[in-house]
Motif scaffolding. Sequence first.
Motif, PDB file in Angstrom:
ATOM      1  N   ILE A 164       0.696  -0.613  -0.201  1.00  0.00           N
ATOM      2  CA  ILE A 164       0.710   0.123   0.025  1.00  0.00           C
ATOM      3  C   ILE A 164       1.070   1.082  -0.136  1.00  0.00           C
ATOM      4  O   ILE A 164       0.260   2.319  -0.699  1.00  0.00           O
ATOM      5  N   GLY A 165       1.948   1.193   0.626  1.00  0.00           N
ATOM      6  CA  GLY A 165       2.750   2.739   0.839  1.00  0.00           C
ATOM      7  C   GLY A 165       3.133   2.959  -0.636  1.00  0.00           C
ATOM      8  O   GLY A 165       4.472   3.997  -0.875  1.00  0.00           O
ATOM      9  N   THR A 166       3.692   2.117  -1.608  1.00  0.00           N
ATOM     10  CA  THR A 166       4.617   2.080  -2.744  1.00  0.00           C
ATOM     11  C   THR A 166       3.802   2.002  -3.587  1.00  0.00           C
ATOM     12  O   THR A 166       4.331   2.410  -4.567  1.00  0.00           O
ATOM     13  N   LEU A 167       2.771   1.145  -3.676  1.00  0.00           N
ATOM     14  CA  LEU A 167       2.223   1.227  -5.166  1.00  0.00           C
ATOM     15  C   LEU A 167       1.719   2.959  -5.863  1.00  0.00           C
ATOM     16  O   LEU A 167       1.592   2.973  -6.554  1.00  0.00           O
ATOM     17  N   PHE A 168       0.947   2.995  -4.675  1.00  0.00           N
ATOM     18  CA  PHE A 168       0.229   4.546  -5.679  1.00  0.00           C
ATOM     19  C   PHE A 168       1.534   5.640  -5.893  1.00  0.00           C
ATOM     20  O   PHE A 168       1.635   6.439  -6.663  1.00  0.00           O
ATOM     21  N   PHE A 169       2.342   6.060  -5.106  1.00  0.00           N
ATOM     22  CA  PHE A 169       4.100   6.660  -5.655  1.00  0.00           C
ATOM     23  C   PHE A 169       4.764   6.167  -6.611  1.00  0.00           C
ATOM     24  O   PHE A 169       4.917   6.978  -8.001  1.00  0.00           O
ATOM     25  N   ASN A 170       4.721   4.634  -6.789  1.00  0.00           N
ATOM     26  CA  ASN A 170       5.025   4.246  -7.619  1.00  0.00           C
ATOM     27  C   ASN A 170       4.487   4.918  -9.331  1.00  0.00           C
ATOM     28  O   ASN A 170       4.594   4.775 -10.522  1.00  0.00           O
ATOM     29  N   THR A 171       3.377   4.230  -9.229  1.00  0.00           N
ATOM     30  CA  THR A 171       2.281   4.675 -10.030  1.00  0.00           C
ATOM     31  C   THR A 171       2.653   6.102 -10.712  1.00  0.00           C
ATOM     32  O   THR A 171       1.858   6.316 -12.016  1.00  0.00           O
ATOM     33  N   LEU A 172       2.325   6.614 -10.066  1.00  0.00           N
ATOM     34  CA  LEU A 172       2.168   8.237 -10.491  1.00  0.00           C
ATOM     35  C   LEU A 172       3.236   8.825 -10.627  1.00  0.00           C
ATOM     36  O   LEU A 172       3.264   9.972 -11.976  1.00  0.00           O
ATOM     37  N   MET A 173       4.592   8.236 -10.086  1.00  0.00           N
ATOM     38  CA  MET A 173       5.789   8.604 -10.909  1.00  0.00           C
ATOM     39  C   MET A 173       5.660   8.230 -12.321  1.00  0.00           C
ATOM     40  O   MET A 173       6.756   8.664 -12.637  1.00  0.00           O
ATOM     41  N   VAL A 174       5.660   6.598 -12.032  1.00  0.00           N
ATOM     42  CA  VAL A 174       6.050   6.437 -13.724  1.00  0.00           C
ATOM     43  C   VAL A 174       5.374   7.202 -14.561  1.00  0.00           C
ATOM     44  O   VAL A 174       5.062   6.803 -15.726  1.00  0.00           O
ATOM     45  N   MET A 175       3.500   7.613 -14.412  1.00  0.00           N
ATOM     46  CA  MET A 175       3.258   8.006 -15.308  1.00  0.00           C
ATOM     47  C   MET A 175       3.975   9.891 -15.263  1.00  0.00           C
ATOM     48  O   MET A 175       3.338   9.861 -16.462  1.00  0.00           O
ATOM     49  N   ASP A 176       3.955  10.106 -14.358  1.00  0.00           N
ATOM     50  CA  ASP A 176       4.839  11.267 -14.787  1.00  0.00           C
ATOM     51  C   ASP A 176       6.120  11.411 -15.547  1.00  0.00           C
ATOM     52  O   ASP A 176       5.902  12.077 -16.971  1.00  0.00           O
ATOM     53  N   ALA A 177       6.218  10.597 -15.821  1.00  0.00           N
ATOM     54  CA  ALA A 177       7.216  10.010 -16.785  1.00  0.00           C
ATOM     55  C   ALA A 177       7.555  10.014 -17.971  1.00  0.00           C
ATOM     56  O   ALA A 177       8.092   9.980 -19.217  1.00  0.00           O
ATOM     57  N   VAL A 178       6.114   9.485 -18.274  1.00  0.00           N
ATOM     58  CA  VAL A 178       5.558   9.356 -19.545  1.00  0.00           C
ATOM     59  C   VAL A 178       5.312  10.402 -20.298  1.00  0.00           C
ATOM     60  O   VAL A 178       5.393  11.170 -21.741  1.00  0.00           O
ATOM     61  N   LYS A 179       4.960  11.685 -19.787  1.00  0.00           N
ATOM     62  CA  LYS A 179       4.669  12.857 -20.060  1.00  0.00           C
ATOM     63  C   LYS A 179       6.198  13.666 -20.572  1.00  0.00           C
ATOM     64  O   LYS A 179       5.535  14.021 -21.362  1.00  0.00           O
ATOM     65  N   PHE A 180       7.089  13.457 -20.579  1.00  0.00           N
ATOM     66  CA  PHE A 180       8.541  13.455 -21.368  1.00  0.00           C
ATOM     67  C   PHE A 180       8.348  12.609 -22.673  1.00  0.00           C
ATOM     68  O   PHE A 180       9.707  13.133 -22.496  1.00  0.00           O
ATOM     69  N   VAL A 181       8.169  11.995 -22.630  1.00  0.00           N
ATOM     70  CA  VAL A 181       8.313  11.052 -24.001  1.00  0.00           C
ATOM     71  C   VAL A 181       8.105  12.834 -25.152  1.00  0.00           C
ATOM     72  O   VAL A 181       7.069  12.963 -25.336  1.00  0.00           O
ATOM     73  N   PRO A 182       9.062  12.563 -25.995  1.00  0.00           N
ATOM     74  CA  PRO A 182       7.734  13.723 -26.924  1.00  0.00           C
ATOM     75  C   PRO A 182       7.204  13.487 -27.838  1.00  0.00           C
ATOM     76  O   PRO A 182       7.700  12.360 -28.541  1.00  0.00           O
ATOM     77  N   LYS A 183       6.450  14.209 -28.085  1.00  0.00           N
ATOM     78  CA  LYS A 183       5.258  13.352 -28.857  1.00  0.00           C
ATOM     79  C   LYS A 183       5.318  13.562 -30.367  1.00  0.00           C
ATOM     80  O   LYS A 183       4.784  12.691 -30.948  1.00  0.00           O
ATOM     81  N   ASP A 184       6.404  14.352 -31.287  1.00  0.00           N
ATOM     82  CA  ASP A 184       7.439  13.859 -32.094  1.00  0.00           C
ATOM     83  C   ASP A 184       8.465  12.633 -32.503  1.00  0.00           C
ATOM     84  O   ASP A 184       7.567  11.750 -33.329  1.00  0.00           O
ATOM     85  N   LEU A 185       8.663  11.920 -31.169  1.00  0.00           N
ATOM     86  CA  LEU A 185       9.202  10.353 -31.601  1.00  0.00           C
ATOM     87  C   LEU A 185       7.599   9.657 -31.505  1.00  0.00           C
ATOM     88  O   LEU A 185       7.518   8.412 -32.483  1.00  0.00           O
ATOM     89  N   ILE A 186       6.632  10.153 -31.137  1.00  0.00           N
ATOM     90  CA  ILE A 186       5.260   8.872 -31.592  1.00  0.00           C
ATOM     91  C   ILE A 186       4.685   9.362 -32.242  1.00  0.00           C
ATOM     92  O   ILE A 186       4.440   7.881 -32.953  1.00  0.00           O
ATOM     93  N   GLU A 187       4.585  10.596 -32.924  1.00  0.00           N
ATOM     94  CA  GLU A 187       4.283  10.243 -34.376  1.00  0.00           C
ATOM     95  C   GLU A 187       5.199  10.305 -35.300  1.00  0.00           C
ATOM     96  O   GLU A 187       4.373   9.835 -36.327  1.00  0.00           O
ATOM     97  N   THR A 188       6.303  10.284 -35.280  1.00  0.00           N
ATOM     98  CA  THR A 188       6.760   9.002 -35.957  1.00  0.00           C
ATOM     99  C   THR A 188       6.716   8.084 -36.579  1.00  0.00           C
ATOM    100  O   THR A 188       6.983   7.677 -37.693  1.00  0.00           O
TER     101      THR A 188
END
Length: 285
Positions: A164-188
Motif C-alpha cells: 500500500i505504501g509504495t503502490l500509489f507513489f510508484n504509479t504516479l511517478m511512472v505516469m509522470d515519466a511518460v509525459k516527457f516522451v517527445p510527441k514527435d517520437l510517437i507521431e513518427t
Amino acid sequence: MHPPLEPSQSTDLAREPKMLQPTVFWRIADAIPRRLSWLLMSISILLPLLLWWLGSTWIASSPDANSLFLPTPIRVWEAFLRLWSDGTLQNDIAYSLFRVLSGFLLAAIIAIPLGLLMGSFASVRSLLEPIIGIVRYMPAPAFIPLLILYFGLGEVPKILLIFIGTLFFNTLMVMDAVKFVPKDLIETTYTLGGRRLQVLLQVISPYTLPSIIDACRVNMAASWNLVIVAELVAASEGLGKRISIAQRFLRTDEIFAGLIVIGLIGLAIDLLFRLLLRLSCRWAN
C-alpha cells in the motif's frame, strides 16, 4: 596613447559577458575528477564516524554524562558481533528483506504497467488519478489496525503495508515519466506504420525505463521505513523488532547496530539499482 573610447564602445564592452573562473569543485552539470569524487565520498563517511567517536568518548569520560545514550563505535561493533555470533541478526535481516522485497515487487508489478497506461492514455488517467490522488495522502501506517484485523499477525499484513505504501507513489511517478516522451517520437512511429501497442511497448516503455528504475530506487527507501514500522507494532522477528526490544532494555548499542545494518542494506540495494540502470539503459548513461 590610445584614443579615448567612444561612449557606444564603452557601453558594448560593459555589456560583454564575464568569463567564469575555472573551478573543479563547483562545476554545474559536469563530472569531477575520479580521485576527487572518491575523496569526497570517503569524507562523507569518515567525518560522521570521527564526530561520533569524539562525542561518545567525551561522554564516556565525563562524570556528569551518561554513556548509555551515545555508545562508542567499539561498543556498537561488539553488539553487532554478539548479535551475529548467535544468529539473531542474520534471522532478523532475512525476515525484513523477505517482507520488503515481497511487498515492493508486488507493488511494482502493478504500478509500472498501470503508470504506463495512465501516462499514455488520458482516459485511463482521468479514471484512476482522482482516487489514487486521494489514497496516496493516507498514511500507510494508519492501515495497520485494519490489516491486523483482517489478516491477523502473520506475514500478510506486513507485506500488504509495504504494498500500500509504495503502490500509489510508484504509479504516479511512472505516469509522470511518460509525459516527457517527445510527441514527435510517437507521431513518427505512427507515420512509419506503428500501432498503439507497438508505440507503448517499443517507444514509450524503453524511453521511460531509466525513470522507472529511478522511481523504484526512491520508493525502496519508503519500503524499508514501512517494514520497520510494521515490525515495531506486530512482529516477533525482524530488524524493527530487534530495535524495539533493545529500546525496552536500554541497549542503545544494539539500537545503533540495527540502524547501521539497515543503512548498509539500503546502500547495497541502491547500488544494485544503479548497476541495473547502467546495464539495461546504456543509452541513458
